[in-house]
Design a protein around this motif. Structure first.
Motif, short mmCIF file in Angstrom:
data_model
loop_
_atom_site.label_atom_id
_atom_site.label_comp_id
_atom_site.label_asym_id
_atom_site.label_seq_id
_atom_site.Cartn_x
_atom_site.Cartn_y
_atom_site.Cartn_z
N VAL A 119 43.46 45.44 24.86
CA VAL A 119 44.28 46.72 24.21
C VAL A 119 44.90 46.20 22.96
O VAL A 119 45.30 47.43 22.73
CB VAL A 119 45.38 47.05 25.00
CG1 VAL A 119 44.75 46.52 26.84
CG2 VAL A 119 45.97 44.37 25.20
N ARG A 120 44.87 45.58 22.65
CA ARG A 120 45.03 45.01 21.04
C ARG A 120 44.52 45.83 20.01
O ARG A 120 44.75 47.12 18.93
CB ARG A 120 45.35 43.75 20.45
CG ARG A 120 46.80 43.13 21.37
CD ARG A 120 46.36 42.06 21.01
NE ARG A 120 48.01 40.83 21.25
CZ ARG A 120 47.72 40.17 21.28
NH1 ARG A 120 47.04 38.87 21.38
NH2 ARG A 120 49.43 39.48 21.77
N GLN A 121 43.06 46.27 20.55
CA GLN A 121 42.04 46.91 19.44
C GLN A 121 42.11 48.41 19.14
O GLN A 121 42.50 49.26 18.40
CB GLN A 121 40.63 46.28 19.74
CG GLN A 121 39.82 47.77 19.25
CD GLN A 121 39.66 47.03 18.12
OE1 GLN A 121 39.76 46.02 17.79
NE2 GLN A 121 38.54 48.09 17.23
N VAL A 122 42.34 48.90 20.50
CA VAL A 122 42.71 50.05 21.20
C VAL A 122 44.32 50.24 20.22
O VAL A 122 44.66 51.98 19.82
CB VAL A 122 43.51 50.58 22.02
CG1 VAL A 122 43.69 52.12 22.61
CG2 VAL A 122 42.31 50.17 22.82
N ILE A 123 45.33 50.14 20.13
CA ILE A 123 46.67 50.15 19.64
C ILE A 123 46.57 50.28 18.05
O ILE A 123 47.03 50.78 17.34
CB ILE A 123 48.02 49.25 19.77
CG1 ILE A 123 48.36 48.51 21.48
CG2 ILE A 123 49.08 48.81 19.41
CD1 ILE A 123 49.23 47.90 21.73
N ARG A 124 45.61 49.51 17.92
CA ARG A 124 45.60 49.00 16.32
C ARG A 124 44.49 50.35 15.97
O ARG A 124 44.60 51.45 14.56
CB ARG A 124 45.11 47.86 15.64
CG ARG A 124 45.56 46.33 15.40
CD ARG A 124 44.61 45.85 14.80
NE ARG A 124 43.58 45.48 15.48
CZ ARG A 124 43.49 44.36 16.25
NH1 ARG A 124 44.51 43.64 16.54
NH2 ARG A 124 42.59 43.99 16.47
N THR A 125 43.78 50.73 16.29
CA THR A 125 43.20 52.31 16.45
C THR A 125 43.59 53.42 16.22
O THR A 125 43.82 54.61 15.38
CB THR A 125 41.54 51.66 17.37
OG1 THR A 125 40.69 50.62 16.96
CG2 THR A 125 40.51 53.31 16.54
N MET A 126 44.46 53.40 17.61
CA MET A 126 45.33 54.75 17.45
C MET A 126 47.07 54.67 16.96
O MET A 126 47.45 55.40 16.36
CB MET A 126 46.04 54.84 18.92
CG MET A 126 44.67 55.30 19.83
SD MET A 126 44.92 55.15 21.16
CE MET A 126 46.51 55.85 22.20
N ASN A 127 46.77 53.32 16.11
CA ASN A 127 48.28 53.41 15.40
C ASN A 127 49.67 53.88 16.14
O ASN A 127 50.43 53.86 15.19
CB ASN A 127 47.66 54.52 13.82
CG ASN A 127 48.34 53.87 12.69
OD1 ASN A 127 48.93 52.44 12.51
ND2 ASN A 127 47.94 54.55 11.39
N LEU A 128 49.02 53.06 16.89
CA LEU A 128 50.69 53.43 17.09
C LEU A 128 51.93 52.30 16.95
O LEU A 128 51.34 51.35 17.15
CB LEU A 128 50.72 53.30 18.77
CG LEU A 128 49.66 53.45 19.86
CD1 LEU A 128 49.31 53.56 20.93
CD2 LEU A 128 50.21 55.61 19.61
N ASP A 129 52.64 53.09 17.15
CA ASP A 129 53.91 51.75 16.35
C ASP A 129 54.74 51.93 17.92
O ASP A 129 54.98 52.49 19.16
CB ASP A 129 54.91 51.96 16.16
CG ASP A 129 55.41 52.79 15.82
OD1 ASP A 129 55.14 54.04 16.61
OD2 ASP A 129 55.94 54.07 14.55
N ASN A 130 55.80 51.07 18.20
CA ASN A 130 56.44 50.16 19.27
C ASN A 130 55.89 50.09 20.64
O ASN A 130 56.46 50.43 22.03
CB ASN A 130 58.00 50.66 19.49
CG ASN A 130 58.42 51.18 18.11
OD1 ASN A 130 58.95 50.13 17.57
ND2 ASN A 130 59.08 51.75 17.88
N ILE A 131 54.09 49.32 20.62
CA ILE A 131 53.83 49.11 21.46
C ILE A 131 53.28 47.44 20.62
O ILE A 131 52.88 47.22 20.64
CB ILE A 131 52.91 49.79 21.76
CG1 ILE A 131 52.26 49.53 23.13
CG2 ILE A 131 51.78 50.39 20.73
CD1 ILE A 131 51.42 50.81 24.07
N THR A 132 53.34 46.62 22.32
CA THR A 132 52.81 44.89 21.92
C THR A 132 52.52 44.70 23.06
O THR A 132 52.48 45.00 23.90
CB THR A 132 53.89 44.11 21.30
OG1 THR A 132 55.52 44.08 22.57
CG2 THR A 132 54.43 44.61 20.68
N ALA A 133 51.60 43.99 23.22
CA ALA A 133 50.31 43.36 24.20
C ALA A 133 50.53 41.40 24.88
O ALA A 133 50.23 40.79 23.19
CB ALA A 133 48.80 43.26 23.96
#
Ligand code: SAH
Length: 240
Positions: A119-133
């Motif tokens: 999920v961290r990889q997905v968050i990075r790839t999507m460039n989302l902010d205010n979301i942590t795993a």
């Protein structure tokens, strides 16, 4: 015989399917949001060859059962609030909810490090902010001041039966926070168990039924017609 790998999805028609059917759930999806879902799904299928993230390998089924399904609780989650997804696995429902409601501050928790790395990889790839795993066991979060009493909403899907979920997550919400469980069609037995489930609220012992108003919302997944339900627990007025 080896299990055949499904052909790679045509992402344009995959996204169109989501855009076309999301209004049936009263939650329209923009082209940009559908593109974000496709990034998540693409990573999911790639990683799923190596680590077990989902039993669903058919792209259309994943569009419906993972992404469209995750839109349904969005109606219950106000903008600009905090959301904790326990047992997030491949990021469901937390990541699609963040995409559909970008003002949310989202925390994803899973006990398995491989899933958190995904999920961290997905968050990075999507460039989302205010979301942590966070890798942790849900039971441990109550001992952490960063989690106890901090969330407006705690949500889970396919994580635990209702009594277990309510026991471990009721201490994680703010006084006026809510709990949401995404379930299949059969919820009567689990709901009945809440009538006698004892919770310790600031030293007062009460049943889950006394602590929360419990609403059940049944819905049907587009295309497939599978039945699902949302259990929504909101604090009873007068109890603080
Ligand atoms: N919510 C996802 C994944 C469901 S599978 C979905 O609906 O697709 C259940 C997930 O809960 C698994 O990823 C598992 O690692 C995680 N899990 C199980 N017990 C847990 C616990 N005690 N604390 C945190 N995560 C847990």
């Amino acid at each position: 015989m080896t299990k055949s790998t499904p052909p790679p999805p045509n992402w344009k028609s995959w996204q169109d399917l989501i855009i076309r059917h999301a209004p049936e759930l009263d939650m329209p999806v923009s082209e940009e949001q559908a593109r974000m879902f496709a990034i998540h799904a693409d990573e999911l299928f790639r990683w799923n060859r190596k680590i077990n993230l989902t039993a669903i390998t058919d792209p259309t089924e994943a569009a419906i059962k993972h992404f469209l399904d995750a839109l349904v609780p969005a109606h219950q989650i106000p903008d600009n609030t905090s959301l904790l997804d326990v047992g997030t696995g491949g990021g469901f429902p937390g990541i699609p909810l963040k995409v559909i409601k970008p003002s949310l501050t989202v925390t994803l928790v899973d006990a398995t490090l491989k899933k958190i790395n995904f999920v961290r990889q997905v968050i990075r790839t999507m460039n989302l902010d205010n979301i942590t795993a966070v890798q942790d066991r849900a039971e441990s979060l109550i001992n952490d001041p960063l989690f106890a009493g901090r969330f407006d909403t705690v949500i889970c899907r396919a994580f635990d039966a209702l009594p277990g979920f309510v026991s471990l997550s009721h201490g994680l919400i703010r006084t006026n926070g809510r709990l949401i469980a995404m379930k299949g069609p059969q919820v009567e037995t689990e709901l009945k168990q809440l009538e006698t489930l004892k919770l310790n609220i600031n030293g007062r012992v009460m049943t889950a039924r006394d602590r929360f108003s419990i609403d059940v919302y049944h819905y049907t997944l587009p295309v497939l017609g599978d039945q699902r339900s949302l259990i929504i627990l909101t604090p009873d007025r007068g109890i603080t």
